[in-house]
Design a protein around this motif. Structure first.
Motif, PDB file in Angstrom:
ATOM      1  N   VAL A  62      31.809  22.241  95.284  1.00  0.00           N
ATOM      2  CA  VAL A  62      31.514  23.019  94.069  1.00  0.00           C
ATOM      3  C   VAL A  62      31.734  21.552  93.234  1.00  0.00           C
ATOM      4  O   VAL A  62      31.232  21.090  92.312  1.00  0.00           O
ATOM      5  CB  VAL A  62      33.323  23.533  94.341  1.00  0.00           C
ATOM      6  CG1 VAL A  62      32.841  24.208  92.655  1.00  0.00           C
ATOM      7  CG2 VAL A  62      32.853  24.610  95.176  1.00  0.00           C
ATOM      8  N   LEU A  63      32.441  20.220  93.310  1.00  0.00           N
ATOM      9  CA  LEU A  63      32.468  19.470  92.635  1.00  0.00           C
ATOM     10  C   LEU A  63      31.333  18.472  92.771  1.00  0.00           C
ATOM     11  O   LEU A  63      30.914  18.261  90.963  1.00  0.00           O
ATOM     12  CB  LEU A  63      34.032  18.482  92.975  1.00  0.00           C
ATOM     13  CG  LEU A  63      35.061  18.515  92.992  1.00  0.00           C
ATOM     14  CD1 LEU A  63      36.285  18.104  93.344  1.00  0.00           C
ATOM     15  CD2 LEU A  63      35.494  19.137  91.203  1.00  0.00           C
ATOM     16  N   TRP A  64      30.241  18.377  93.718  1.00  0.00           N
ATOM     17  CA  TRP A  64      29.332  17.785  93.388  1.00  0.00           C
ATOM     18  C   TRP A  64      28.106  18.576  92.754  1.00  0.00           C
ATOM     19  O   TRP A  64      27.298  18.250  91.766  1.00  0.00           O
ATOM     20  CB  TRP A  64      29.216  17.295  95.044  1.00  0.00           C
ATOM     21  CG  TRP A  64      27.666  16.679  95.590  1.00  0.00           C
ATOM     22  CD1 TRP A  64      27.858  15.160  95.316  1.00  0.00           C
ATOM     23  CD2 TRP A  64      26.312  17.527  95.088  1.00  0.00           C
ATOM     24  NE1 TRP A  64      26.292  14.982  95.661  1.00  0.00           N
ATOM     25  CE2 TRP A  64      25.491  16.070  95.039  1.00  0.00           C
ATOM     26  CE3 TRP A  64      25.850  18.731  94.988  1.00  0.00           C
ATOM     27  CZ2 TRP A  64      24.048  16.717  95.473  1.00  0.00           C
ATOM     28  CZ3 TRP A  64      24.315  18.757  95.138  1.00  0.00           C
ATOM     29  CH2 TRP A  64      23.120  17.526  95.482  1.00  0.00           C
ATOM     30  N   THR A  65      28.434  20.070  92.920  1.00  0.00           N
ATOM     31  CA  THR A  65      27.190  20.465  92.094  1.00  0.00           C
ATOM     32  C   THR A  65      28.032  20.636  90.754  1.00  0.00           C
ATOM     33  O   THR A  65      27.132  20.442  90.094  1.00  0.00           O
ATOM     34  CB  THR A  65      27.270  21.894  92.740  1.00  0.00           C
ATOM     35  OG1 THR A  65      27.018  22.606  94.124  1.00  0.00           O
ATOM     36  CG2 THR A  65      26.933  22.941  92.260  1.00  0.00           C
ATOM     37  N   LEU A  66      28.964  20.563  90.042  1.00  0.00           N
ATOM     38  CA  LEU A  66      29.417  20.635  89.146  1.00  0.00           C
ATOM     39  C   LEU A  66      29.633  19.122  88.544  1.00  0.00           C
ATOM     40  O   LEU A  66      28.679  19.281  87.161  1.00  0.00           O
ATOM     41  CB  LEU A  66      30.720  21.322  89.411  1.00  0.00           C
ATOM     42  CG  LEU A  66      31.184  21.642  87.437  1.00  0.00           C
ATOM     43  CD1 LEU A  66      30.512  22.825  86.873  1.00  0.00           C
ATOM     44  CD2 LEU A  66      32.158  22.079  87.767  1.00  0.00           C
ATOM     45  N   ALA A  67      29.229  18.181  88.501  1.00  0.00           N
ATOM     46  CA  ALA A  67      29.049  17.076  88.579  1.00  0.00           C
ATOM     47  C   ALA A  67      27.616  16.364  88.169  1.00  0.00           C
ATOM     48  O   ALA A  67      26.999  16.091  87.133  1.00  0.00           O
ATOM     49  CB  ALA A  67      29.757  15.704  89.541  1.00  0.00           C
ATOM     50  N   ARG A  68      26.539  17.607  88.785  1.00  0.00           N
ATOM     51  CA  ARG A  68      25.532  16.773  88.296  1.00  0.00           C
ATOM     52  C   ARG A  68      24.499  18.062  87.341  1.00  0.00           C
ATOM     53  O   ARG A  68      23.489  18.329  87.138  1.00  0.00           O
ATOM     54  CB  ARG A  68      24.546  17.633  89.364  1.00  0.00           C
ATOM     55  CG  ARG A  68      24.896  16.131  90.855  1.00  0.00           C
ATOM     56  CD  ARG A  68      24.116  17.072  92.089  1.00  0.00           C
ATOM     57  NE  ARG A  68      22.629  16.583  91.975  1.00  0.00           N
ATOM     58  CZ  ARG A  68      21.835  15.327  91.834  1.00  0.00           C
ATOM     59  NH1 ARG A  68      22.630  14.337  92.708  1.00  0.00           N
ATOM     60  NH2 ARG A  68      20.458  15.074  92.260  1.00  0.00           N
ATOM     61  N   TRP A  69      25.445  18.648  87.329  1.00  0.00           N
ATOM     62  CA  TRP A  69      25.216  19.834  86.153  1.00  0.00           C
ATOM     63  C   TRP A  69      25.119  19.825  84.668  1.00  0.00           C
ATOM     64  O   TRP A  69      26.835  19.097  84.485  1.00  0.00           O
ATOM     65  CB  TRP A  69      25.397  21.497  86.279  1.00  0.00           C
ATOM     66  CG  TRP A  69      25.488  22.611  84.741  1.00  0.00           C
ATOM     67  CD1 TRP A  69      24.296  22.378  85.189  1.00  0.00           C
ATOM     68  CD2 TRP A  69      26.426  23.739  84.517  1.00  0.00           C
ATOM     69  NE1 TRP A  69      24.355  23.721  83.522  1.00  0.00           N
ATOM     70  CE2 TRP A  69      25.481  24.331  83.711  1.00  0.00           C
ATOM     71  CE3 TRP A  69      28.195  23.572  85.118  1.00  0.00           C
ATOM     72  CZ2 TRP A  69      25.941  25.579  83.046  1.00  0.00           C
ATOM     73  CZ3 TRP A  69      28.409  24.825  83.867  1.00  0.00           C
ATOM     74  CH2 TRP A  69      27.416  25.523  82.878  1.00  0.00           C
ATOM     75  N   PRO A  70      24.567  19.507  83.399  1.00  0.00           N
ATOM     76  CA  PRO A  70      25.270  19.402  82.014  1.00  0.00           C
ATOM     77  C   PRO A  70      26.241  20.021  81.391  1.00  0.00           C
ATOM     78  O   PRO A  70      25.202  21.438  81.364  1.00  0.00           O
ATOM     79  CB  PRO A  70      23.635  18.792  81.605  1.00  0.00           C
ATOM     80  CG  PRO A  70      22.965  19.823  81.947  1.00  0.00           C
ATOM     81  CD  PRO A  70      23.025  19.756  83.591  1.00  0.00           C
ATOM     82  N   LEU A  71      27.446  19.776  80.980  1.00  0.00           N
ATOM     83  CA  LEU A  71      28.184  20.746  80.928  1.00  0.00           C
ATOM     84  C   LEU A  71      27.511  20.928  79.412  1.00  0.00           C
ATOM     85  O   LEU A  71      28.170  22.121  79.419  1.00  0.00           O
ATOM     86  CB  LEU A  71      29.549  19.969  81.759  1.00  0.00           C
ATOM     87  CG  LEU A  71      30.057  20.297  82.978  1.00  0.00           C
ATOM     88  CD1 LEU A  71      30.964  19.418  83.340  1.00  0.00           C
ATOM     89  CD2 LEU A  71      29.710  21.092  83.753  1.00  0.00           C
TER      90      LEU A  71
END
Length: 296
Positions: A274-283
């Protein structure tokens, strides 16, 4: 006796006699002691280049621009990282489902931990193990997650981010995602705990560890949201602050005999994905030009 001027001396407000203005400079700043000193000493750029015109050569060289906030380090950003996490998660889940030979690792670790705990007979270590385990409770990790989202939104609002409000719903959705990831798996695998007692009708099972998943995602997502407005040192400090309770909760659960080791490993893999996916998403996007303060 007059000493010769040093070649690295900074130009004064009043240019010395014979100084010529630099060509192509917006500020038309005078060149000290002739055109031979128009280039900087390492990069070949004009000295005192405005920040907007400075381009980093390479991430590992002096003067290079730092990576964009919120990005993972190069090693963690590689596609092999989620692939390894998925493979470990699938392997462990398969072994738990079929009661495979890999579960002997759990029994070996539990036996070794119990012998070590008995040999040391340390009240301090036992209290630390329980204290770290409690950091994975929803009453501790979830408020930290929501507070981190609120603080991140406030900092991004002050920094002029266009979508400064996004950290708040991201934190709320993460808090709701944790039980959706853990509870169905607990009910499906229905794994007994380390004491081997059969599950009661109202129990979900021990696999994967809910406290470990809550700590990994709660502290990890909070740190990830705050890194958007943090500098390099701040990002490293936030990463360490998130990793310490995530690892500590897992080890505390194993030390206190609350969970099997593979329960903890599975939750680390879930949280890491989840963290890997979230870190690559421009929040939150970049600061808007309308509210961004000009650099001096």
């Amino acid at each position: 006796m007059d000493s010769e001027p040093q070649p690295w001396a900074e130009p004064s407000a009043a240019s010395p006699h014979g100084a010529a203005p630099r060509e192509g400079r917006e500020d038309n700043q005078a060149v000290p002691y002739g055109a031979v000193h128009t280039e900087s000493r390492s990069t070949g750029r004009p000295a005192h280049t405005p920040r907007d015109a400075r381009n980093g050569d390479h991430q590992s060289r002096p003067g290079a621009l730092p990576p964009a906030p919120g990005r993972l380090p190069r090693v963690l950003a590689r596609p092999a990282v989620p692939a390894v996490l998925v493979l470990v998660l699938l392997l462990v889940s398969w072994q738990v489902a079929v009661d495979g030979p890999l579960l002997e690792l759990d029994h070996w670790v539990r036996h070794a931990v119990r012998e070590t705990r008995h040999a040391l007979h340390s009240t301090l270590l036992n209290h630390l193990g329980k204290a770290f385990s409690d950091l994975g409770g929803g009453s501790v990790a979830v408020p930290v997650l929501l507070l981190g989202g609120a603080v991140a939104a406030r900092r991004e609002f002050r920094a002029g981010f266009a979508r400064w409000w996004l950290p708040v719903p991201v934190a709320v959705l993460t808090a709701g995602l944790i039980p959706l990831l853990v509870v169905p798996a607990k009910a499906w695998f229905a794994r007994p705990g380390p004491f081997g007692l059969p599950l009661a009708a109202d129990q979900w099972g021990w696999y994967p560890s809910g406290h470990t998943a809550t700590a990994t995602l709660g502290y990890g997502v909070a740190a990830l949201l705050l890194t958007r407005t943090a500098g390099p040192r701040g990002r490293r400090a936030l990463a360490a602050a998130a990793a310490l309770p995530a690892v500590g909760v897992g080890l505390g659960l194993v030390w206190s005999d609350y969970h099997w080791l593979l329960d903890v490993v599975a939750s680390w893999c879930l949280g890491g994905l989840v963290l890997w996916t979230l870190a690559r998403w421009p929040l939150t996007g970049r600061p808007s030009a309308r509210r961004r303060h000009p650099e001096h």
